[in-house]
Design a protein around this motif. Sequence first.
Motif, PDB file in Angstrom:
ATOM      1  N   TRP A   1       0.785  -1.547   0.100  1.00 44.14           N
ATOM      2  CA  TRP A   1       0.427   0.045   0.012  1.00 44.14           C
ATOM      3  C   TRP A   1       0.641   1.110  -0.558  1.00 44.14           C
ATOM      4  N   ALA A   2       1.620   1.553   0.803  1.00 42.17           N
ATOM      5  CA  ALA A   2       2.716   2.317   0.829  1.00 42.17           C
ATOM      6  C   ALA A   2       3.594   2.782  -0.662  1.00 42.17           C
ATOM      7  N   LEU A   3       4.165   1.755  -1.037  1.00 44.63           N
ATOM      8  CA  LEU A   3       4.501   1.720  -2.528  1.00 44.63           C
ATOM      9  C   LEU A   3       3.692   2.541  -3.741  1.00 44.63           C
ATOM     10  N   LEU A   4       2.459   1.533  -3.761  1.00 44.27           N
ATOM     11  CA  LEU A   4       1.745   1.785  -4.611  1.00 44.27           C
ATOM     12  C   LEU A   4       1.176   3.537  -4.040  1.00 44.27           C
ATOM     13  N   ILE A   5       0.919   4.373  -2.799  1.00 46.91           N
ATOM     14  CA  ILE A   5       0.471   5.373  -2.731  1.00 46.91           C
ATOM     15  C   ILE A   5       0.900   6.345  -3.043  1.00 46.91           C
ATOM     16  N   GLY A   6       2.867   5.711  -2.577  1.00 40.58           N
ATOM     17  CA  GLY A   6       3.495   6.620  -3.554  1.00 40.58           C
ATOM     18  C   GLY A   6       3.948   6.818  -5.033  1.00 40.58           C
ATOM     19  N   ALA A   7       3.727   5.980  -5.609  1.00 40.73           N
ATOM     20  CA  ALA A   7       3.703   5.568  -7.225  1.00 40.73           C
ATOM     21  C   ALA A   7       2.913   6.318  -7.849  1.00 40.73           C
ATOM     22  N   LEU A   8       1.571   6.639  -6.673  1.00 44.75           N
ATOM     23  CA  LEU A   8       0.380   7.451  -8.161  1.00 44.75           C
ATOM     24  C   LEU A   8       0.732   8.711  -7.299  1.00 44.75           C
TER      25      LEU A   8
ATOM     26  N   VAL B   1      10.738  13.750 -18.109  1.00 39.90           N
ATOM     27  CA  VAL B   1      10.227  13.498 -16.649  1.00 39.90           C
ATOM     28  C   VAL B   1      10.733  13.168 -16.085  1.00 39.90           C
ATOM     29  N   TYR B   2      10.846  13.322 -14.250  1.00 43.29           N
ATOM     30  CA  TYR B   2      12.074  12.747 -13.835  1.00 43.29           C
ATOM     31  C   TYR B   2      11.681  12.590 -12.571  1.00 43.29           C
ATOM     32  N   GLY B   3      10.037  12.910 -12.686  1.00 45.22           N
ATOM     33  CA  GLY B   3       9.032  13.092 -10.701  1.00 45.22           C
ATOM     34  C   GLY B   3       9.939  14.159  -9.822  1.00 45.22           C
ATOM     35  N   GLN B   4      10.439  13.966  -9.154  1.00 45.25           N
ATOM     36  CA  GLN B   4      11.002  14.142  -8.141  1.00 45.25           C
ATOM     37  C   GLN B   4      12.315  13.533  -7.567  1.00 45.25           C
ATOM     38  N   LEU B   5      12.820  12.778  -7.366  1.00 40.61           N
ATOM     39  CA  LEU B   5      13.927  11.926  -7.664  1.00 40.61           C
ATOM     40  C   LEU B   5      15.167  12.575  -8.791  1.00 40.61           C
ATOM     41  N   GLY B   6      14.954  13.396  -9.919  1.00 42.15           N
ATOM     42  CA  GLY B   6      15.893  13.920 -10.099  1.00 42.15           C
ATOM     43  C   GLY B   6      16.521  12.808 -11.183  1.00 42.15           C
ATOM     44  N   GLN B   7      15.900  12.378 -11.457  1.00 39.24           N
ATOM     45  CA  GLN B   7      17.017  10.445 -12.270  1.00 39.24           C
ATOM     46  C   GLN B   7      15.479  10.195 -13.076  1.00 39.24           C
ATOM     47  N   ARG B   8      15.526  10.094 -14.881  1.00 42.00           N
ATOM     48  CA  ARG B   8      14.278   9.175 -14.936  1.00 42.00           C
ATOM     49  C   ARG B   8      14.559   7.988 -14.316  1.00 42.00           C
ATOM     50  N   ASN B   9      15.899   6.917 -14.494  1.00 42.51           N
ATOM     51  CA  ASN B   9      15.429   5.811 -13.966  1.00 42.51           C
ATOM     52  C   ASN B   9      15.551   5.050 -13.053  1.00 42.51           C
TER      53      ASN B   9
ATOM     54  N   HIS C   1      12.542   2.923 -11.742  1.00 39.35           N
ATOM     55  CA  HIS C   1      12.519   2.131 -10.915  1.00 39.35           C
ATOM     56  C   HIS C   1      11.184   2.191  -9.992  1.00 39.35           C
ATOM     57  N   TYR C   2      11.406   3.141  -9.496  1.00 36.61           N
ATOM     58  CA  TYR C   2      10.196   3.225  -8.341  1.00 36.61           C
ATOM     59  C   TYR C   2       8.814   3.534  -8.782  1.00 36.61           C
ATOM     60  N   LEU C   3       8.412   3.783 -10.211  1.00 41.14           N
ATOM     61  CA  LEU C   3       7.125   3.426 -10.694  1.00 41.14           C
ATOM     62  C   LEU C   3       7.097   2.373 -10.344  1.00 41.14           C
ATOM     63  N   MET C   4       7.895   0.796 -10.847  1.00 44.74           N
ATOM     64  CA  MET C   4       7.833  -0.454 -11.601  1.00 44.74           C
ATOM     65  C   MET C   4       8.011  -1.208 -10.193  1.00 44.74           C
ATOM     66  N   TRP C   5       8.567  -1.058  -8.796  1.00 46.47           N
ATOM     67  CA  TRP C   5       7.921  -0.839  -7.417  1.00 46.47           C
ATOM     68  C   TRP C   5       6.299  -1.242  -7.044  1.00 46.47           C
ATOM     69  N   GLY C   6       5.994  -0.009  -7.721  1.00 44.78           N
ATOM     70  CA  GLY C   6       4.399   0.275  -7.439  1.00 44.78           C
ATOM     71  C   GLY C   6       3.705  -0.241  -8.235  1.00 44.78           C
ATOM     72  N   VAL C   7       3.963  -0.538  -9.416  1.00 40.96           N
ATOM     73  CA  VAL C   7       3.119  -1.260 -10.856  1.00 40.96           C
ATOM     74  C   VAL C   7       3.470  -2.848 -10.037  1.00 40.96           C
ATOM     75  N   LEU C   8       4.440  -3.166  -9.419  1.00 39.02           N
ATOM     76  CA  LEU C   8       4.243  -4.862  -8.899  1.00 39.02           C
ATOM     77  C   LEU C   8       3.556  -4.945  -7.880  1.00 39.02           C
TER      78      LEU C   8
ATOM     79  N   LEU D   1      -0.898   3.926 -14.130  1.00 38.07           N
ATOM     80  CA  LEU D   1       0.767   3.957 -13.629  1.00 38.07           C
ATOM     81  C   LEU D   1       1.702   3.384 -15.073  1.00 38.07           C
ATOM     82  N   THR D   2       1.308   2.447 -15.796  1.00 38.04           N
ATOM     83  CA  THR D   2       2.336   1.749 -16.918  1.00 38.04           C
ATOM     84  C   THR D   2       2.328   3.229 -17.783  1.00 38.04           C
ATOM     85  N   ALA D   3       0.581   3.772 -18.402  1.00 38.16           N
ATOM     86  CA  ALA D   3       1.320   4.584 -19.046  1.00 38.16           C
ATOM     87  C   ALA D   3       2.571   6.047 -18.901  1.00 38.16           C
ATOM     88  N   VAL D   4       2.111   6.377 -17.387  1.00 39.96           N
ATOM     89  CA  VAL D   4       3.845   6.928 -17.015  1.00 39.96           C
ATOM     90  C   VAL D   4       4.734   6.897 -16.868  1.00 39.96           C
TER      91      VAL D   4
END
Length: 613
Positions: free
Chosen positions: A136-143, A170-178, A182-189, A212-215
């Motif tokens: 739940w925490a990873l999903l909320i963070g990814a969204l 696009v690189y979100g708040q992480l400063g790097q798209r890779n 990585h983080y969004l893939m955690w959210g997908v899983l 999520l997969t569209a993002v």
Amino acid sequence: MRLISFGNVLLKKQLPESIVWWLAMLLLCIAPFLSDWRIGPISGFYLETASLYFALCLTLMTVLTQTRSIVLPKACVYWLMLVVLLVFQARLMSLPYAEQSDLTAIILLIMALLAYVCRIWVQRIGQINAVRILAWALLIGALLQGVVCVLQFIGFSSPFISAPPSPHYVYGQLGQRNHLGHYLMWGVLALCYLWHERQLPQWLAMLLLVCLTAVLGLLGSRTILLYVTAIGVSMAFWRWRGGREVNRQIAIVAVALALVLLFQFILSPLVEWLFHIDYQSGAERMEQGGFTQSGRAFEWKKAWHIFLSAPWFGYGWGSYAYQGFLDTSVYAKEFRLYENGVLFTHSHNLILNLLAEMGLVGTILIVGGFVWVVCGFFRQPVCAASMMMMSILLVTLCHSLLEYPLWYVYFLAVFVVVMSLSPLSEKEKNKAAKPYPKMLRYSLVVLSILLIAGISKTLLDYGDLLEMRIKTGAQFTQQEAEKMRKQSYFLRYYTDMSIVNSVNNMQTALPLWAAEPVALAAHYRPFNNTYIHGLYLAQTGEIAQAKDWAKQMAHYYPGKIPGFLIKTAAVKNVAANSNDETLSQTLRIECYRYQSLSTAALNCTAGGKESKK
């Protein structure tokens, strides 16, 4: 004792037992990733420090309320082993900055405590509940991160959202798209797992999965395709290992992977057709190829050469930057023709970097220890929670073959949590019948408080370093520099690099008091501003060593040669040191050689009489 009793009453009678675990997972999995508070020489210092605080607070709240004994977790033993390894290695190898190894050791000690309390929570609420809350925490963070990505893509600006370097990047708040991929893939899983556990209505799970997969399709990150391949292959293994019972989980993951691939290929042309916005997806960037001539390919070759030169024990933790700087054998034309304005402090491959720095012995201990810890996820019967945890670990390991996400504490902390959530063994279940040892409780509380105090002290020291850099305009006096070096043990390297910057900005003769910190910094991470180490060598009459340093700098940073010439001339004009003219001649020879071997146009007379006419 009263404090412990109060904690038990508060957490077990007035609040749900899992409230501490919920709060910890929300903080560890969301807060550092959603903030863009990056400042100073260690840009992510505050974010990484926050992750350490969260881990220690979880440790305190857990051990204060624990009543049943637990077996010392494998993951805890593993991280403690690495702590001992780093501390002893730094002394035995006389590394330039033992402080850097000790800083890493402190971080890994906190990770050991985090792994320890994670096993307690698996004992308290069960693996499935612990994993659900993490998911739940990873999903909320990814969204939330996905919302930021969309806002960045459409050009929305806000003080709370990182500004992209270019439109539609696009690189979100992480400063790097890779890192973002990585983080969004955690959210997908995580979403796949919650869908499997029927924690979401099917229509909502599918809607969120599409979003999520569209993002992910907006990122332009090629590593996403590697994640899809690795997870797809792993699902075949899980089908063999788990049988029909895992079919539903595999089917959900298969849908997710299919959507990831679909958006990687169709979203870019679709957006261009509908909105006339041109951007490259990860799939399009993959088609361009060019890996064999990329910086990573050359750095991997370097790492292998470094390993072969010291195969058993390597050169020590953090040594890759300097050893990679020295190795010019991989350059086809003697000069570094790729990304020649930056220093590679890491080979961008976890295994090769470990081989170069830790040697075969250290790499076997680290990799073998990891396998020993995660083998608990493969216990029969196979469950969806274990499949999800291993898939998340697989994403991080795949990314680590191309970059170094585990060198960021906020990624490492989540990685440690995931490693620690395997099912309980029979031995662990039997141990739970015994009461928790009082002395162990008090010891862990004291250790956690001491670590919090130490982190707070370093946090204040970092603030002092930033304040001094601002106040002095990055020009330190000898007294200020010496005070800062003594004040903060763990920040000594960053203080020395600030001294390097300070000396570079001075319009005076090179101060003798800065020679030692400049030399230490140059032999740890030879950024282009450590060229002044060669000027110090020339100033003390060590001409051969000075010429070697100038030549090495010219080969690693050929595009910076005019700047080196200008700095050499400035020092010569102030100090009237004829030895510096020797360095200028060496640099000009290398400059003309570089121009003859490449298409670059450099001012090889910079800093000389010809350039002034």
